[in-house]
Scaffold this motif. Structure first.
Motif, mmCIF file in Angstrom:
data_model
loop_
_atom_site.group_PDB
_atom_site.id
_atom_site.type_symbol
_atom_site.label_atom_id
_atom_site.label_comp_id
_atom_site.label_asym_id
_atom_site.label_seq_id
_atom_site.Cartn_x
_atom_site.Cartn_y
_atom_site.Cartn_z
ATOM 1 N N SER A 56 -5.543 17.207 -30.066
ATOM 2 C CA SER A 56 -6.489 16.142 -29.720
ATOM 3 C C SER A 56 -7.914 16.642 -29.927
ATOM 4 C CB SER A 56 -6.293 15.695 -28.272
ATOM 5 O OG SER A 56 -6.541 16.766 -27.372
ATOM 6 N N PRO A 57 -8.816 15.763 -30.402
ATOM 7 C CA PRO A 57 -10.210 16.172 -30.619
ATOM 8 C C PRO A 57 -11.002 16.230 -29.315
ATOM 9 C CG PRO A 57 -9.958 13.869 -31.163
ATOM 10 C CD PRO A 57 -8.581 14.380 -30.831
ATOM 11 N N GLN A 58 -12.089 16.977 -29.356
ATOM 12 C CA GLN A 58 -13.036 17.013 -28.243
ATOM 13 C C GLN A 58 -13.734 15.660 -28.190
ATOM 14 O OE1 GLN A 58 -16.576 16.911 -28.745
ATOM 15 N NE2 GLN A 58 -17.171 17.279 -26.640
ATOM 16 N N LEU A 59 -13.891 15.116 -26.989
ATOM 17 C CA LEU A 59 -14.600 13.851 -26.772
ATOM 18 C C LEU A 59 -15.513 14.008 -25.560
ATOM 19 C CD1 LEU A 59 -11.555 11.390 -27.065
ATOM 20 C CD2 LEU A 59 -13.264 11.865 -28.839
ATOM 21 N N ALA A 60 -16.695 13.406 -25.592
ATOM 22 C CA ALA A 60 -17.612 13.405 -24.453
ATOM 23 C C ALA A 60 -18.301 12.042 -24.393
ATOM 24 C CB ALA A 60 -18.656 14.513 -24.594
ATOM 25 N N TRP A 61 -18.570 11.566 -23.172
ATOM 26 C CA TRP A 61 -19.179 10.252 -23.029
ATOM 27 C C TRP A 61 -20.229 10.249 -21.930
ATOM 28 C CZ3 TRP A 61 -14.069 11.511 -22.542
ATOM 29 C CH2 TRP A 61 -13.496 11.458 -21.269
ATOM 30 N N SER A 62 -21.187 9.333 -22.114
ATOM 31 C CA SER A 62 -22.302 9.204 -21.176
ATOM 32 C C SER A 62 -22.856 7.789 -21.265
ATOM 33 C CB SER A 62 -23.403 10.215 -21.522
ATOM 34 O OG SER A 62 -23.903 9.957 -22.821
ATOM 35 N N GLY A 63 -23.680 7.447 -20.281
ATOM 36 C CA GLY A 63 -24.341 6.150 -20.298
ATOM 37 C C GLY A 63 -23.457 4.994 -19.875
ATOM 38 N N PHE A 64 -22.321 5.269 -19.256
ATOM 39 C CA PHE A 64 -21.413 4.229 -18.772
ATOM 40 C C PHE A 64 -22.003 3.602 -17.508
ATOM 41 C CE2 PHE A 64 -20.071 8.520 -17.755
ATOM 42 C CZ PHE A 64 -20.094 8.516 -16.362
ATOM 43 N N PRO A 65 -21.527 2.423 -17.110
ATOM 44 C CA PRO A 65 -22.088 1.751 -15.943
ATOM 45 C C PRO A 65 -21.972 2.599 -14.667
ATOM 46 C CG PRO A 65 -20.717 0.238 -17.198
ATOM 47 C CD PRO A 65 -20.508 1.604 -17.787
ATOM 48 N N ALA A 66 -22.983 2.511 -13.823
ATOM 49 C CA ALA A 66 -23.010 3.287 -12.577
ATOM 50 C C ALA A 66 -21.834 2.958 -11.666
ATOM 51 C CB ALA A 66 -24.336 3.029 -11.842
ATOM 52 N N VAL B 203 -14.761 12.942 -14.657
ATOM 53 C CA VAL B 203 -14.410 13.540 -15.950
ATOM 54 C C VAL B 203 -15.146 12.780 -17.045
ATOM 55 C CG1 VAL B 203 -12.548 13.996 -17.592
ATOM 56 C CG2 VAL B 203 -12.148 14.310 -15.135
ATOM 57 N N THR B 204 -16.049 13.458 -17.729
ATOM 58 C CA THR B 204 -16.822 12.816 -18.796
ATOM 59 C C THR B 204 -16.714 13.573 -20.117
ATOM 60 O OG1 THR B 204 -18.826 13.986 -18.134
ATOM 61 C CG2 THR B 204 -18.465 11.789 -17.171
ATOM 62 N N GLU B 205 -15.743 14.475 -20.195
ATOM 63 C CA GLU B 205 -15.504 15.197 -21.436
ATOM 64 C C GLU B 205 -14.068 15.699 -21.453
ATOM 65 O OE1 GLU B 205 -17.295 18.798 -24.216
ATOM 66 O OE2 GLU B 205 -18.227 18.369 -22.281
ATOM 67 N N LEU B 206 -13.467 15.643 -22.633
ATOM 68 C CA LEU B 206 -12.154 16.235 -22.857
ATOM 69 C C LEU B 206 -12.314 17.322 -23.908
ATOM 70 C CD1 LEU B 206 -9.899 13.037 -23.102
ATOM 71 C CD2 LEU B 206 -10.298 14.501 -21.102
ATOM 72 N N PRO B 207 -11.842 18.525 -23.627
ATOM 73 C CA PRO B 207 -11.938 19.578 -24.638
ATOM 74 C C PRO B 207 -10.943 19.346 -25.765
ATOM 75 C CG PRO B 207 -10.668 20.353 -22.776
ATOM 76 C CD PRO B 207 -11.186 18.979 -22.411
ATOM 77 N N ARG B 208 -11.166 19.984 -26.881
ATOM 78 C CA ARG B 208 -10.192 19.972 -27.971
ATOM 79 C C ARG B 208 -8.876 20.519 -27.411
ATOM 80 N NH1 ARG B 208 -12.796 23.327 -31.134
ATOM 81 N NH2 ARG B 208 -14.009 21.641 -32.055
ATOM 82 N N ALA B 209 -7.755 19.923 -27.820
ATOM 83 C CA ALA B 209 -6.414 20.332 -27.372
ATOM 84 C C ALA B 209 -6.307 20.267 -25.851
ATOM 85 C CB ALA B 209 -6.072 21.724 -27.900
ATOM 86 N N VAL B 210 -6.759 19.160 -25.281
ATOM 87 C CA VAL B 210 -6.791 19.004 -23.832
ATOM 88 C C VAL B 210 -5.402 19.231 -23.228
ATOM 89 C CG1 VAL B 210 -6.388 16.484 -23.870
ATOM 90 C CG2 VAL B 210 -7.606 17.528 -21.953
ATOM 91 N N VAL B 211 -5.392 19.876 -22.060
ATOM 92 C CA VAL B 211 -4.182 20.050 -21.263
ATOM 93 C C VAL B 211 -4.256 19.018 -20.151
ATOM 94 C CG1 VAL B 211 -2.863 21.622 -19.792
ATOM 95 C CG2 VAL B 211 -4.074 22.501 -21.812
#
Length: 177
Positions: free
Chosen positions: A49-59, A91-99
């Motif tokens: 799985s790829p690394q994913l990160a997110w921000s700016g979502f509703p409060a 949780v706002t990020e998943l590392p590559r090859a998430v466990v």
């Protein structure tokens, strides 16, 4: 040989409009081919799985669901590669090859390979590039009332009632003949 069929619509354009936020990745990018590391082992990939990160979502976000869907699969219903539900709002990020076991109770439902977890890209050899829609759905609830036996379609049905906002990255993948 390329399968002759029309290009499928982006399924998120067919759903009710929701807010948006930012989804980034060190590994996959809009409109760009994915590396074989993120492809399924059946086509010589590493099934990571790829690394994913997110921000700016509703409060008011209380949780997240992460999905990966191929609308271009020659099935009539697309192909679900990953449906990771009940991620905590922290949780706002998943590392590559998430466990997945280390994600605060989050779990994957069966993908269309029939397995829990991430299943990489595997379009038919020689077909046009397929789009892989990696989406993060910000929810108005901490958890969807689902079990790991739920289908991706049933998760999607529940998302229709609980998604505040959505962020999507659309890389591609193609297997040459």
């Amino acid at each position: 040989m390329t399968l002759e069929r029309p290009i499928a619509p982006d399924p998120y354009e067919l759903l009710p409009t929701v807010g948006s936020f930012t989804l980034t990745s060190d590994d996959v990018h809009n409109g760009e081919p994915m590396d074989a590391a993120y492809a399924h082992g059946s086509v010589g990939g590493d099934n990571v799985s790829p690394q994913l990160a997110w921000s700016g979502f509703p409060a008011e976000t209380k949780g997240f669901v992460v999905t990966c869907f191929d609308p271009d699969a020659p099935t009539g219903s697309g192909f679900w590669h990953w449906v990771l539900v009940n991620l905590p709002a922290s949780v706002t990020e998943l590392p590559r090859a998430v466990v997945e076991g280390a994600l605060g109770g989050a779990f994957s439902v069966r993908n269309d390979y029939g397995q829990q977890g991430y299943g990489g890209a595997a379009p038919p050899a020689g077909d046009r590039p397929h789009r892989y829609l990696f989406a993060v759905h910000a929810l108005d609830v901490e958890r969807l009332d689902l079990s790991p036996d739920a289908t991706p379609a049933y998760v999607g049905f529940n998302l229709a009632f609980h998604t505040l906002a959505r962020a999507v990255i659309r890389p591609t993948y193609q297997v040459k003949e």
